[in-house]
Design an enzyme around this catalytic site. Sequence first.
Site, PDB file in Angstrom:
ATOM      1  N   GLU A 153      43.631 156.172 -11.612  1.00 15.03           N
ATOM      2  CA  GLU A 153      44.162 157.334 -10.898  1.00 15.03           C
ATOM      3  C   GLU A 153      44.800 158.335 -11.843  1.00 15.03           C
ATOM      4  OE1 GLU A 153      43.887 158.409  -7.758  1.00 15.03           O
ATOM      5  OE2 GLU A 153      42.485 156.773  -7.434  1.00 15.03           O
TER       6      GLU A 153
ATOM      7  N   HIS B 242      37.594 160.029 -12.302  1.00 13.75           N
ATOM      8  CA  HIS B 242      37.274 158.590 -12.295  1.00 13.75           C
ATOM      9  C   HIS B 242      35.947 158.333 -13.012  1.00 13.75           C
ATOM     10  CE1 HIS B 242      40.368 157.072  -9.613  1.00 13.75           C
ATOM     11  NE2 HIS B 242      40.032 157.881  -8.631  1.00 13.75           N
TER      12      HIS B 242
ATOM     13  N   HIS C 145      38.564 165.302  -8.632  1.00 12.57           N
ATOM     14  CA  HIS C 145      39.265 164.013  -8.647  1.00 12.57           C
ATOM     15  C   HIS C 145      38.298 162.855  -8.964  1.00 12.57           C
ATOM     16  CE1 HIS C 145      42.336 161.078  -7.174  1.00 12.57           C
ATOM     17  NE2 HIS C 145      41.257 160.392  -6.829  1.00 12.57           N
ATOM     18  N   GLU C 146      37.241 162.763  -8.164  1.00 13.04           N
ATOM     19  CA  GLU C 146      36.282 161.669  -8.376  1.00 13.04           C
ATOM     20  C   GLU C 146      35.598 161.827  -9.738  1.00 13.04           C
ATOM     21  OE1 GLU C 146      36.496 159.213  -6.378  1.00 13.04           O
ATOM     22  OE2 GLU C 146      37.612 160.277  -4.800  1.00 13.04           O
TER      23      GLU C 146
END
Lengths: 501, 501
Positions: free
Chosen positions: A295, A269, A265-266
């Site tokens: 997101e 980003h 997830h990170e």
Amino acid sequence: MSLQEKLKEVREYIKTMELLQQATGIVYWDMRVGMPKKAVEQRAEVVGYLSGEGYKFTTSEKVKGFIEFFEPHLDELSVIDKAMIEELKRGYEEIKKIPEDRYKEYVILSSKSEAAWEEAKEKNDFSIFKPYLEKVIEFQKEFLEYTGYTGTKYDSLLDKYERGITVAKLDEVFGELRDAIVELLNKIKSSKTKIDDSFFKKSFTKEEQEEFSIFVLKKMGYDFEAGKVDESVHPFTINFGNKDVRITTHYYENEFRSALFSCIHEGGHAIYEQDIPDDLIGTGLGTGVSMGIHESQSRFYENILGRSKAFWKYFFPEAKSRFSQLKDVTFEEFYKAINIVEPSLIRTEADELTYSLHVIIRYEIEKLIFNGEVEVADLPRIWNEKYKEYLGVEPSNDSEGILQDMHWSDGSFGYFPSYALGNLYGAQMLEKMIKDNPKVFDEVENGDLDTVHQWLKENVHKHGAVYKPADLIKLITGEELNAKYFIKYLNDKYEEIYDLK
Amino acid sequence: MSLQEKLKEVREYIKTMELLQQATGIVYWDMRVGMPKKAVEQRAEVVGYLSGEGYKFTTSEKVKGFIEFFEPHLDELSVIDKAMIEELKRGYEEIKKIPEDRYKEYVILSSKSEAAWEEAKEKNDFSIFKPYLEKVIEFQKEFLEYTGYTGTKYDSLLDKYERGITVAKLDEVFGELRDAIVELLNKIKSSKTKIDDSFFKKSFTKEEQEEFSIFVLKKMGYDFEAGKVDESVHPFTINFGNKDVRITTHYYENEFRSALFSCIHEGGHAIYEQDIPDDLIGTGLGTGVSMGIHESQSRFYENILGRSKAFWKYFFPEAKSRFSQLKDVTFEEFYKAINIVEPSLIRTEADELTYSLHVIIRYEIEKLIFNGEVEVADLPRIWNEKYKEYLGVEPSNDSEGILQDMHWSDGSFGYFPSYALGNLYGAQMLEKMIKDNPKVFDEVENGDLDTVHQWLKENVHKHGAVYKPADLIKLITGEELNAKYFIKYLNDKYEEIYDLK
């Protein structure tokens, strides 16, 4: 002074402001990752000082002069220069109306509030955090009185993170989404397919988890020469320019999925920020355009890609070779277990389907707070009631309830909805990506994630913050934000996993 | 405005300046400990910006006003306030004479120079570092033209780190010290006692080294709630106020002593900074007074304490219980092996006796550089020749020669002599400490290091930078700097270890 000379001057100004922002970012990162305990008070003052300097940059007479100079010439500027001036103006107007001493006081408060939240979570005691949360909310409301607002106060907070999004629009989109999820969830509950994910709760050392996460991040295209992975209480991504984009995670020995998927997830980003073109640095536009689009990238990597069959066709054999804990697990069992639907307490560990319900709860509570319909003292109870109502689970303490997320500690109200918007944007992008590259998931199956990465880079990342989110999604997909793609994606996926047809 | 009001104003000013310094320190620490490679250029600009702001603080019209206001009232001020104003003045005058743009350029250069040094050392290629070193030296010389200097240029550089120390004085003290060391070294060379330290070169994992170092640091009194230990190429200590004092080390798998003694050394620096009283924060005096006094603390812990029999009476059993590699080693063997005299190439790993010769080589080369008697291109050769002459060893490459220390990369010329001055101060303090507490080393034997810590805190640390080094050593010991204590200490210690009597 000619337009070109003035442009040079304004770019020099913004560049210096970005240097200060980078320094502030590093100090902030350090507070969250490595700062010794006793430094809290002194560090809060450092952050207060730096933010005060940032405030001066954003609200200076110079900026006012730039805005006035360029106002009559906006249409003569390039797309980038125009967006740059507009962004400068937005920052000026958003903040200029707040008195400097109140702003500074707030920044110091929010540092302390974060520390209080951490302590409260650790000691499982909401009362430690409560007085800070109250003050943070009071400040946010006070600020809204200075800046003014269209519609409700909460509309203005939403607008900070996703320009143009309103309560009315969210009520509609989230309504549609909730109906679809509830319908699907009911089907799943009555499905005969039961998924066993107990093998993920065996013991996995921090070191072996870390190594595998790094392996996956490298394959994703996260550049370790322009970033690093650290540990913190709550995972986050932070960037100081496009050449130093860091992520953090938190390892749990008895949950294989937590650190891994938070890293993916990170990483989503971070890849966005690493891909920002150099020529946007020093324009104020050299970063992701909005929280929702951000997101969309993180959740695209985490779910659409990271929980897909194609992805694990490649990574599962690798995982099996590293983790003896998985030796008796088949591909099908593994794939289903990473996609198990199971209403639970912690947002960051929720499954892909029920995740949006966690967001909707926070959205509803934030609305209550800013419509003045609730006392802070009542929030833990309301939180727990909503979890029971929507998800059928109830926190046994505040650490797994209202204290789980850090967002409110620094006053990021209006941020949570972005997570669900990200789901919607992401699925809409997926549709277009496959149209452009029908074989993209075949490549993923072979461990080649480059087409995915390049498509996102070309269509999303390279634009930085030049286009508004609503314009960008239209530019990319040819149509406005539409929830149907995500709903279709969810239905297709879970119908197969839970044999619903 | 009354004296008290003005004092309040100046303290407010200095406090803000310290907040900026703390932020700059954190950014700097990050560059050395965790920054990803590609961030070098952007980070150098951040450091340049912050240093430029620091420059403005130090040289502002406000500071000029403070100095002029207090000049006629210095004798009405408390000791601390007087020292505070004098320090402010010193900073102003030292820097005001350097043009701001040159200073800024230099700061950016020195960041890049550090990175070049790191790369050069890694690739074992002096030519990568050479152009940067040349520029750094040119800048230093240029600055000395602006600021002026008494005696030689090098006198002025020495004075930066140890006020009042001159080339004449150092030639004398170092001469005395060198004679004594050479005499002792000759005796040792003809001694029949041969020491075996091969067991330290077995394999020790980073993790077990780290755990033991942390154990020792805790016993020393290093406060882990106000600091932390990280890894970097070259060990260092850095503090952001007195509540966040960090040390770094570098682990070598096949050398047990390296990380351990560097941690004890840096721990000595760090305890000094952690012990600074809160009421000196915000006066500009809340830090160690000079490099020489600082080194007296680090080297006191590293050698006088950390290589003493009493210290290891307590720590050796602990080490034995942790490291199976030491299972056949006796206390005597261990004690002798940590005190083995063996002329070698790397300063930071040199034994306590020959260490000062490493310093004297650097001192002599720095004199050559600033007397303009040498070309940078010739430095590696001169370095190697001096090592052969004084220590009887010759570097086979520049990484273990001239590239070993980072000090020159950021222009810290005049710093090296502090290491030897620290030895002298430390032994002089030891004499007084034992006079005050005749049983202090009995306590150390029992693992109680608190009397040592409290004595240093009361006599050295609590004063911060209020007294000049020359005044401080007199205040503490009742006499001026005197080399005889260190020489006596060395003779006593090595006569026993090498059975010289």
